[in-house]
Design an enzyme around this catalytic site. Structure first.
Site, PDB file in Angstrom:
ATOM      1  NE  ARG A 106     -48.537  61.640 -52.775  1.00 31.03           N
ATOM      2  CZ  ARG A 106     -49.640  62.217 -53.237  1.00 31.03           C
ATOM      3  NH1 ARG A 106     -50.360  61.628 -54.183  1.00 31.03           N
ATOM      4  NH2 ARG A 106     -50.034  63.380 -52.763  1.00 31.03           N
ATOM      5  CG  ASP A 164     -50.429  60.479 -42.336  1.00 32.07           C
ATOM      6  OD1 ASP A 164     -49.337  60.930 -42.741  1.00 32.07           O
ATOM      7  OD2 ASP A 164     -51.177  61.105 -41.557  1.00 32.07           O
ATOM      8  NE  ARG A 220     -43.538  64.932 -50.023  1.00 32.45           N
ATOM      9  CZ  ARG A 220     -44.099  65.881 -49.272  1.00 32.45           C
ATOM     10  NH1 ARG A 220     -44.915  66.750 -49.813  1.00 32.45           N
ATOM     11  NH2 ARG A 220     -43.810  65.965 -47.998  1.00 32.45           N
ATOM     12  NE  ARG A 232     -43.799  61.813 -42.785  1.00 33.97           N
ATOM     13  CZ  ARG A 232     -44.297  63.041 -42.818  1.00 33.97           C
ATOM     14  NH1 ARG A 232     -43.832  63.917 -43.690  1.00 33.97           N
ATOM     15  NH2 ARG A 232     -45.269  63.378 -42.031  1.00 33.97           N
ATOM     16  CE1 TYR A 273     -51.040  68.246 -38.567  1.00 37.40           C
ATOM     17  CE2 TYR A 273     -50.480  66.714 -36.818  1.00 37.40           C
ATOM     18  CZ  TYR A 273     -50.096  67.604 -37.808  1.00 37.40           C
ATOM     19  OH  TYR A 273     -48.764  67.843 -38.024  1.00 37.40           O
TER      20      TYR A 273
HETATM   21  O1  CP3 Z   1     -41.710  57.199 -42.069  1.00 37.38           O
HETATM   22  C1  CP3 Z   1     -42.211  56.620 -43.047  1.00 37.38           C
HETATM   23  O2  CP3 Z   1     -41.612  56.449 -44.133  1.00 37.38           O
HETATM   24  C2  CP3 Z   1     -43.608  56.046 -42.883  1.00 37.38           C
HETATM   25  C3  CP3 Z   1     -44.679  56.860 -43.332  1.00 37.38           C
HETATM   26  C4  CP3 Z   1     -45.186  58.040 -42.541  1.00 37.38           C
HETATM   27  C5  CP3 Z   1     -45.874  59.098 -43.175  1.00 37.38           C
HETATM   28  N1  CP3 Z   1     -46.381  59.926 -42.220  1.00 37.38           N
HETATM   29  C6  CP3 Z   1     -46.040  59.245 -44.634  1.00 37.38           C
HETATM   30  C7  CP3 Z   1     -46.326  60.584 -45.185  1.00 37.38           C
HETATM   31  C8  CP3 Z   1     -45.217  58.290 -41.160  1.00 37.38           C
HETATM   32  C9  CP3 Z   1     -44.575  57.511 -40.017  1.00 37.38           C
HETATM   33  C10 CP3 Z   1     -45.989  59.487 -40.982  1.00 37.38           C
HETATM   34  C11 CP3 Z   1     -46.299  60.048 -39.652  1.00 37.38           C
HETATM   35  C12 CP3 Z   1     -46.954  61.365 -39.569  1.00 37.38           C
HETATM   36  N2  CP3 Z   1     -47.926  61.878 -40.360  1.00 37.38           N
HETATM   37  C13 CP3 Z   1     -46.701  62.295 -38.525  1.00 37.38           C
HETATM   38  C14 CP3 Z   1     -45.759  62.078 -37.370  1.00 37.38           C
HETATM   39  C15 CP3 Z   1     -44.345  62.240 -37.760  1.00 37.38           C
HETATM   40  C16 CP3 Z   1     -43.965  63.636 -38.168  1.00 37.38           C
HETATM   41  O3  CP3 Z   1     -43.553  63.792 -39.323  1.00 37.38           O
HETATM   42  O4  CP3 Z   1     -44.072  64.549 -37.345  1.00 37.38           O
HETATM   43  C17 CP3 Z   1     -47.514  63.424 -38.765  1.00 37.38           C
HETATM   44  C18 CP3 Z   1     -47.563  64.676 -37.908  1.00 37.38           C
HETATM   45  C19 CP3 Z   1     -48.300  63.146 -39.918  1.00 37.38           C
HETATM   46  C20 CP3 Z   1     -49.349  64.003 -40.538  1.00 37.38           C
HETATM   47  C21 CP3 Z   1     -48.934  64.432 -41.889  1.00 37.38           C
HETATM   48  N3  CP3 Z   1     -48.885  63.600 -42.987  1.00 37.38           N
HETATM   49  C22 CP3 Z   1     -48.522  65.715 -42.296  1.00 37.38           C
HETATM   50  C23 CP3 Z   1     -48.420  66.927 -41.396  1.00 37.38           C
HETATM   51  C24 CP3 Z   1     -48.224  65.634 -43.662  1.00 37.38           C
HETATM   52  C25 CP3 Z   1     -47.834  66.765 -44.567  1.00 37.38           C
HETATM   53  C26 CP3 Z   1     -46.403  67.094 -44.438  1.00 37.38           C
HETATM   54  C27 CP3 Z   1     -45.663  66.716 -45.687  1.00 37.38           C
HETATM   55  O5  CP3 Z   1     -44.502  66.278 -45.549  1.00 37.38           O
HETATM   56  O6  CP3 Z   1     -46.226  66.887 -46.772  1.00 37.38           O
HETATM   57  C28 CP3 Z   1     -48.416  64.291 -44.067  1.00 37.38           C
HETATM   58  C29 CP3 Z   1     -48.213  63.733 -45.424  1.00 37.38           C
HETATM   59  C30 CP3 Z   1     -47.294  62.569 -45.551  1.00 37.38           C
HETATM   60  N4  CP3 Z   1     -47.261  61.474 -44.727  1.00 37.38           N
HETATM   61  C31 CP3 Z   1     -46.340  62.373 -46.604  1.00 37.38           C
HETATM   62  C32 CP3 Z   1     -45.733  61.121 -46.374  1.00 37.38           C
HETATM   63  C33 CP3 Z   1     -44.704  60.440 -47.222  1.00 37.38           C
HETATM   64  C34 CP3 Z   1     -46.095  63.317 -47.771  1.00 37.38           C
HETATM   65  C35 CP3 Z   1     -47.302  63.425 -48.639  1.00 37.38           C
HETATM   66  C36 CP3 Z   1     -47.150  62.924 -50.053  1.00 37.38           C
HETATM   67  O7  CP3 Z   1     -46.378  62.014 -50.390  1.00 37.38           O
HETATM   68  O8  CP3 Z   1     -47.895  63.456 -50.869  1.00 37.38           O
END
Ligand code: CP3
Length: 352
Positions: free
Chosen positions: A47, A84, A38, A34, A159
């Protein structure tokens, strides 16, 4: 055990690929799960411009921009595509949205829906992601590895079934026991499409791929074997049938003692380890290939002595073997940027 992967470009060899071939590199290469997110003001700005989170994922200009932000700021050794894991069910016709503060929201799938998943538009839907990968590989420094990724079938399925994140993915576990045939079909469908998705990312320029199984730690032994190991083994075989040499990192978060079996039975080259894995056990895992991890993201939030001790313990125990330094899970939004800088400096200035 040393495997041979091709080096890319004419510049320095990518240190991440060296480590993935089984060779220790010290100080180890570093990136963060990640890393585009943010905690960075420039991410929050882009964003806002994008409107919704999904618009950011599907817009090659903006996805390229946010992927590059942590590379420009910190010079990490690897870049991870910004996208994602839930774009895969979205490309199979399921609805998906992200709500501020609530994470992903989907209409829960039923057993009937699983028979109707529609992959006819799959690669067209994901074409902007492939475009982002291709632009990134052209723009990144030759020594920076580009990591493509997808979710593991089990984690994505949880999910789809619950329709949102939960504390322990109980809805997914319950569905698996009540509807075993539908669950098997769902895991196979996700495994085949996710493997094709990874193959296209490699075609477009990804140097490495990572499979995120964030929820493998909620399963008992038999279910871990059936729902995590078997579908990922199927994916690894499918990806390797097209790209035999592509390095694959598996991240079965929370797998504990089952990490050993996961590597043996899936055939992944490297293991992403979470912070609950003892570093002595991590060192044992290194006899079969690279490990990636495993700093507690809360040590990075806290900074100071807690951070220094955490980094030090990993370098001391895992630094002699093939290691990619990383967090044990994603960086959280409240992390101060100067703590990230301190962590990178400590890793890069480390002496044996
Ligand atoms: O790592 C990176 O920088 C690459 C981008 C990346 C994102 N999601 C961007 C993201 C990667 C590799 C993921 C994988 C992902 N997404 C996983 C597996 C890894 C983990 O964290 O367990 C999962 C379970 C998801 C599903 C997901 N996406 C969830 C549960 C959430 C909400 C949690 C949160 O932090 O808000 C997301 C949103 C998400 N995916 C964000 C980002 C940067 C935050 C949302 C935003 O910017 O508004």
């Amino acid at each position: 055990m040393t495997k041979h992967f091709p080096s890319i470009g004419s510049g320095r060899l990518m240190s991440v690929l060296e480590v993935l071939s089984g060779k220790p590199v010290f100080p180890p290469p570093i990136w963060m799960m990640r890393q585009a997110g943010r905690y960075l003001p420039e991410y929050r700005e882009t964003r806002k411009q994008a409107g919704s989170f999904l618009d950011l994922c599907y817009n090659p200009d903006l996805a390229f921009e946010v992927t590059m932000q942590p590379i420009r700021r910190f010079g990490f050794d690897a870049s991870i595509l910004f996208s994602d894991i839930l774009v895969v069910p979205h490309a199979l016709g399921r609805d998906l949205r992200f709500e501020e503060g609530r994470g992903p929201l989907m209409t829960p799938v039923t057993a009937d829906d699983i028979h109707r998943l529609d992959g006819s538009d799959f690669h067209q839907h994901l074409a902007p992601v492939y475009e982002t990968v291709s632009r990134l590989r052209k723009a990144l420094p030759t020594e920076t590895a580009l990591i493509g990724f997808c979710g593991a079938p089990w984690t994505v399925a949880t999910y789809m079934i619950a329709g949102h994140g939960t504390l322990d993915q109980a809805p997914g576990r319950l569905f698996a026991y009540r509807e075993p045939a539908a669950m098997a079909l769902l895991l196979d469908t996700l495994a085949d499409h996710s493997a094709e998705y990874l193959i296209r990312q490699v075609d477009a320029g990804a140097d490495v791929v990572q499979i995120f199984d964030s929820w493998s730690g909620v399963l008992d032994e038999a279910s871990f074997t059936a729902f995590c190991v078997a579908p990922v083994a199927r994916m690894v075989a499918k990806v390797r049938s097209v790209h035999p040499k592509i390095p694959i990192i598996g991240f079965p978060k929370g797998a504990g003692v089952l990490y050993e079996r996961y590597r043996q039975d899936t055939g992944v080259d490297a293991l992403g380890i979470d912070w609950t894995v003892p570093v002595s056990f991590g060192a044992r895992l290194q006899s079969d290939g690279a490990v990636q991890g495993n700093l507690d993201p809360m040590r990075l939030v806290a900074g100071g002595q807690a951070l220094r001790d955490g980094v030090d313990a990993i370098l001391r125990s895992l630094g002699n073997g093939p290691l990619i330094f990383n967090l044990g899970h994603g960086i959280t939004p409240e992390t101060p940027i100067d703590h990230v800088e301190a962590m990178i400096a400590q890793v890069r200035n480390a002496a044996r």
